[in-house]
Design an enzyme around this catalytic site. Structure first.
Site, PDB file in Angstrom:
ATOM      1  CD  GLU A  54      26.432-131.673  -4.085  1.00  0.00           C
ATOM      2  OE1 GLU A  54      26.586-130.910  -3.128  1.00  0.00           O
ATOM      3  OE2 GLU A  54      25.588-132.613  -4.074  1.00  0.00           O
ATOM      4  CB  CYS A  80      27.338-133.525   2.482  1.00  0.00           C
ATOM      5  SG  CYS A  80      27.542-134.808   1.227  1.00  0.00           S
ATOM      6  CB  THR A 203     -11.243-135.204   7.273  1.00  0.00           C
ATOM      7  OG1 THR A 203     -11.218-133.911   7.878  1.00  0.00           O
ATOM      8  CG2 THR A 203     -11.035-135.060   5.775  1.00  0.00           C
ATOM      9  CG  LEU A 276      -5.399-132.078  12.585  1.00  0.00           C
ATOM     10  CD1 LEU A 276      -4.926-132.753  13.866  1.00  0.00           C
ATOM     11  CD2 LEU A 276      -5.344-133.067  11.424  1.00  0.00           C
TER      12      LEU A 276
END
Length: 317
Positions: A54, A80, A203, A276
């Protein structure tokens, strides 16, 4: 609401997306200021500690010589209403003389949720929420922030590429390349829009990836490796490529998520393979799955010898 509201909010959503991957622990937000049916200012939140969307839009309007009195501001997230590292956006809106506020998503932060309308009403400023498809798009942009602000944990996206016969690698452990060049480009774009990318130690040892975005650089991206043994090659790219991106190593996936959450990381992309991914799923840590289904069959062949399927019909359950 006027029909043009959708047009201007669409632009605000587009602007908000530019901040993805750069605003942690804040959400990505965009704003557009309109007067007499014409855009007079626009902006987005670029980095935590910097102007909120804003304020950026108000400053943009002033730089362009456009007065903001009596205008309407379109913002993807409820403004906010309490100051943090920067001032409250409702105060900036009041000071700019803006007459109407249209927002797409209610702030999930309990400190601000639903307060903007009450605060602005005291100054005679109309505050409305725009609902519909654009609200849904805007909500998707802030879903990682919503989870983080409510739970302290990051939003986790797991991306896996697999063949038609359900293989994510061949019998020799090689996973390069199951997915296509186009799919890899999209993965690179995903890395531009998240806060951290996570892989397993295997990996790193096997593929030696850079874990960086392939197109537009994202210097804010954190590289995360989960390795129980901690035995990782010291000359791996993630340690030696000189990139400004931090590389962190953890011995446990949950511990990693907790620590990343404390650091303000809101969105983690996991590309670390089945082991994972399974660990994260079993612990209830996965929020979103992205699956790349390659039109090829690996079987017991080397991945480079996988059979391409000319015709493939994919039905989603």
């Amino acid at each position: 609401m006027p029909r043009d509201d959708d047009e201007f909010m669409s632009r605000a959503v587009e602007l908000a997306s530019r901040g993805l991957g750069h605003t942690r622990p804040n959400p990505a937000v965009g704003a557009v200021i309109v007067r007499d049916g014409r855009v007079i200012g626009e902006g987005w939140h670029k980095k935590a500690g910097g102007d909120h969307a804003e304020v950026a839009a108000i400053k943009n309007a002033k730089r362009r010589g456009n007065p903001t009195e009596g205008s309407t501001i379109y913002v993807t997230l409820e403004p906010c209403s309490k100051p943090g590292r920067v001032g409250a956006c409702t105060d900036a809106i009041v000071a700019a003389g803006i007459a109407r506020v249209v927002y797409a998503v209610i702030d999930p932060n309990p400190k601000n949720r639903g307060r903007a309308r009450r605060v602005l009403a005291k100054h005679g400023i109309k505050c409305e929420r725009l609902e519909g498809p654009l609200s849904t798009k805007a909500a998707e942009l802030v879903s990682p922030f919503a989870k983080h602000v409510l739970t302290g944990m990051p939003y986790v996206t797991v991306k896996i590429a697999m063949s038609l016969d359900g293989r994510i690698c061949d019998d020799w452990g090689d996973a390069k390349w199951i997915s296509s060049e186009a799919a890899r480009r999209e993965t690179g774009r995903m890395r531009e829009r998240v806060d951290a990318i996570m892989v397993g130690g295997e990996t790193v040892r096997r593929d030696n990836p850079s874990l960086l975005s392939h197109g537009k650089p994202n210097p804010d991206l954190i590289r995360v490796i989960v390795s129980r043994s901690g035995k990782l090659p010291k000359d791996a790219q993630v340690f030696t490529d000189g990139a400004p991106n931090e590389t962190l190593v953890f011995d446990d996936a949950r511990k990693a998520m907790i620590e990343l959450g404390k650091m303000g990381v809101a969105h983690v992309l996991c590309e670390g393979g089945l082991k994972l991914a399974t660990s994260l799923a079993e612990q209830g840590l996965v929020d979103e799955w992205v699956t790349v289904l390659a039109p090829k069959v690996i079987g017991s062949r080397r991945i480079g010898e996988a059979v391409e399927m000319e015709r493939t019909l994919c039905l989603l359950d």
